[in-house]
Design a protein around this motif. Sequence first.
Motif, PDB file in Angstrom:
ATOM      1  N   UNK A  99      -6.576   4.237  -8.341  1.00  0.00           N
ATOM      2  CA  UNK A  99      -7.411   3.036  -8.259  1.00  0.00           C
ATOM      3  C   UNK A  99      -6.658   1.895  -7.586  1.00  0.00           C
ATOM      4  N   UNK A 100      -5.393   1.741  -7.896  1.00  0.00           N
ATOM      5  CA  UNK A 100      -4.582   0.689  -7.285  1.00  0.00           C
ATOM      6  C   UNK A 100      -4.517   0.851  -5.768  1.00  0.00           C
ATOM      7  N   UNK A 101      -4.365   2.070  -5.297  1.00  0.00           N
ATOM      8  CA  UNK A 101      -4.342   2.329  -3.854  1.00  0.00           C
ATOM      9  C   UNK A 101      -5.657   1.859  -3.229  1.00  0.00           C
ATOM     10  N   UNK A 102      -6.774   2.223  -3.834  1.00  0.00           N
ATOM     11  CA  UNK A 102      -8.065   1.817  -3.282  1.00  0.00           C
ATOM     12  C   UNK A 102      -8.262   0.306  -3.345  1.00  0.00           C
ATOM     13  N   UNK A 103      -7.813  -0.325  -4.418  1.00  0.00           N
ATOM     14  CA  UNK A 103      -7.914  -1.787  -4.500  1.00  0.00           C
ATOM     15  C   UNK A 103      -7.127  -2.455  -3.381  1.00  0.00           C
ATOM     16  N   UNK A 104      -5.922  -1.981  -3.150  1.00  0.00           N
ATOM     17  CA  UNK A 104      -5.081  -2.563  -2.103  1.00  0.00           C
ATOM     18  C   UNK A 104      -5.642  -2.313  -0.709  1.00  0.00           C
ATOM     19  N   UNK A 105      -6.418  -1.252  -0.572  1.00  0.00           N
ATOM     20  CA  UNK A 105      -7.062  -0.957   0.712  1.00  0.00           C
ATOM     21  C   UNK A 105      -8.432  -1.623   0.819  1.00  0.00           C
ATOM     22  N   UNK A 142     -13.048  -1.518  -3.350  1.00  0.00           N
ATOM     23  CA  UNK A 142     -13.310  -1.594  -4.794  1.00  0.00           C
ATOM     24  C   UNK A 142     -14.330  -0.575  -5.282  1.00  0.00           C
ATOM     25  N   UNK A 143     -15.236  -0.155  -4.407  1.00  0.00           N
ATOM     26  CA  UNK A 143     -16.231   0.838  -4.818  1.00  0.00           C
ATOM     27  C   UNK A 143     -15.585   2.189  -5.110  1.00  0.00           C
ATOM     28  N   UNK A 144     -14.433   2.455  -4.537  1.00  0.00           N
ATOM     29  CA  UNK A 144     -13.678   3.680  -4.826  1.00  0.00           C
ATOM     30  C   UNK A 144     -12.739   3.478  -6.015  1.00  0.00           C
ATOM     31  N   UNK A 145     -12.277   2.251  -6.203  1.00  0.00           N
ATOM     32  CA  UNK A 145     -11.344   1.949  -7.287  1.00  0.00           C
ATOM     33  C   UNK A 145     -12.031   1.971  -8.650  1.00  0.00           C
ATOM     34  N   UNK A 146     -13.229   1.421  -8.723  1.00  0.00           N
ATOM     35  CA  UNK A 146     -13.893   1.262 -10.011  1.00  0.00           C
ATOM     36  C   UNK A 146     -14.095   2.573 -10.774  1.00  0.00           C
ATOM     37  N   UNK A 147     -14.593   3.639 -10.148  1.00  0.00           N
ATOM     38  CA  UNK A 147     -14.752   4.887 -10.920  1.00  0.00           C
ATOM     39  C   UNK A 147     -13.415   5.423 -11.438  1.00  0.00           C
ATOM     40  N   UNK A 148     -12.368   5.224 -10.682  1.00  0.00           N
ATOM     41  CA  UNK A 148     -11.054   5.699 -11.118  1.00  0.00           C
ATOM     42  C   UNK A 148     -10.514   4.850 -12.268  1.00  0.00           C
ATOM     43  N   UNK A 149     -10.770   3.541 -12.215  1.00  0.00           N
ATOM     44  CA  UNK A 149     -10.384   2.684 -13.340  1.00  0.00           C
ATOM     45  C   UNK A 149     -11.178   3.058 -14.589  1.00  0.00           C
ATOM     46  N   UNK A 154       0.841  -1.202   0.000  1.00  0.00           N
ATOM     47  CA  UNK A 154       0.000   0.000   0.000  1.00  0.00           C
ATOM     48  C   UNK A 154       0.876   1.251   0.000  1.00  0.00           C
ATOM     49  N   UNK A 155       1.927   1.255   0.797  1.00  0.00           N
ATOM     50  CA  UNK A 155       2.823   2.418   0.840  1.00  0.00           C
ATOM     51  C   UNK A 155       3.501   2.642  -0.518  1.00  0.00           C
ATOM     52  N   UNK A 156       3.890   1.571  -1.168  1.00  0.00           N
ATOM     53  CA  UNK A 156       4.480   1.699  -2.505  1.00  0.00           C
ATOM     54  C   UNK A 156       3.464   2.277  -3.489  1.00  0.00           C
ATOM     55  N   UNK A 157       2.240   1.770  -3.440  1.00  0.00           N
ATOM     56  CA  UNK A 157       1.193   2.269  -4.331  1.00  0.00           C
ATOM     57  C   UNK A 157       0.891   3.741  -4.037  1.00  0.00           C
ATOM     58  N   UNK A 158       0.873   4.116  -2.767  1.00  0.00           N
ATOM     59  CA  UNK A 158       0.626   5.517  -2.400  1.00  0.00           C
ATOM     60  C   UNK A 158       1.751   6.411  -2.911  1.00  0.00           C
ATOM     61  N   UNK A 159       2.982   5.927  -2.825  1.00  0.00           N
ATOM     62  CA  UNK A 159       4.112   6.704  -3.333  1.00  0.00           C
ATOM     63  C   UNK A 159       3.999   6.874  -4.850  1.00  0.00           C
TER      64      UNK A 159
END
Length: 91
Positions: free
Chosen positions: A54-60, A63-70, A19-24
């Motif tokens: 989207x990757x950050x939200x998926x890892x957290x 998915x409901x936050x990731x999908x609109x970004x994808x 998650x930290x890598x994805x956030x970076x």
Amino acid sequence: MLETTQTTQTVNLNELSTVELAQALAARLAIHEKDWHRLKANRSARACEQAAAALVFLLKKQPEEALPRLNQAAGWLDRSISAPPCPTHGK
């Protein structure tokens, strides 16, 4: 050994969580205010920004936050969306 420099210290990437890598990565790919006008219509930059978020939200496990970004990332890539006009211009 892969390493990255943050301010004055070096951090071993193996010490960071996924998650930290994805956030970076998301922070690195985010379009900052000073670059907004230059990059607002750059499809690659906008798709990367949205996909990384989207990757950050998926890892957290959000998915409901990731999908609109994808979907936004896909929209930038398939040209189904475009940058809106700047609200501070054309008034």
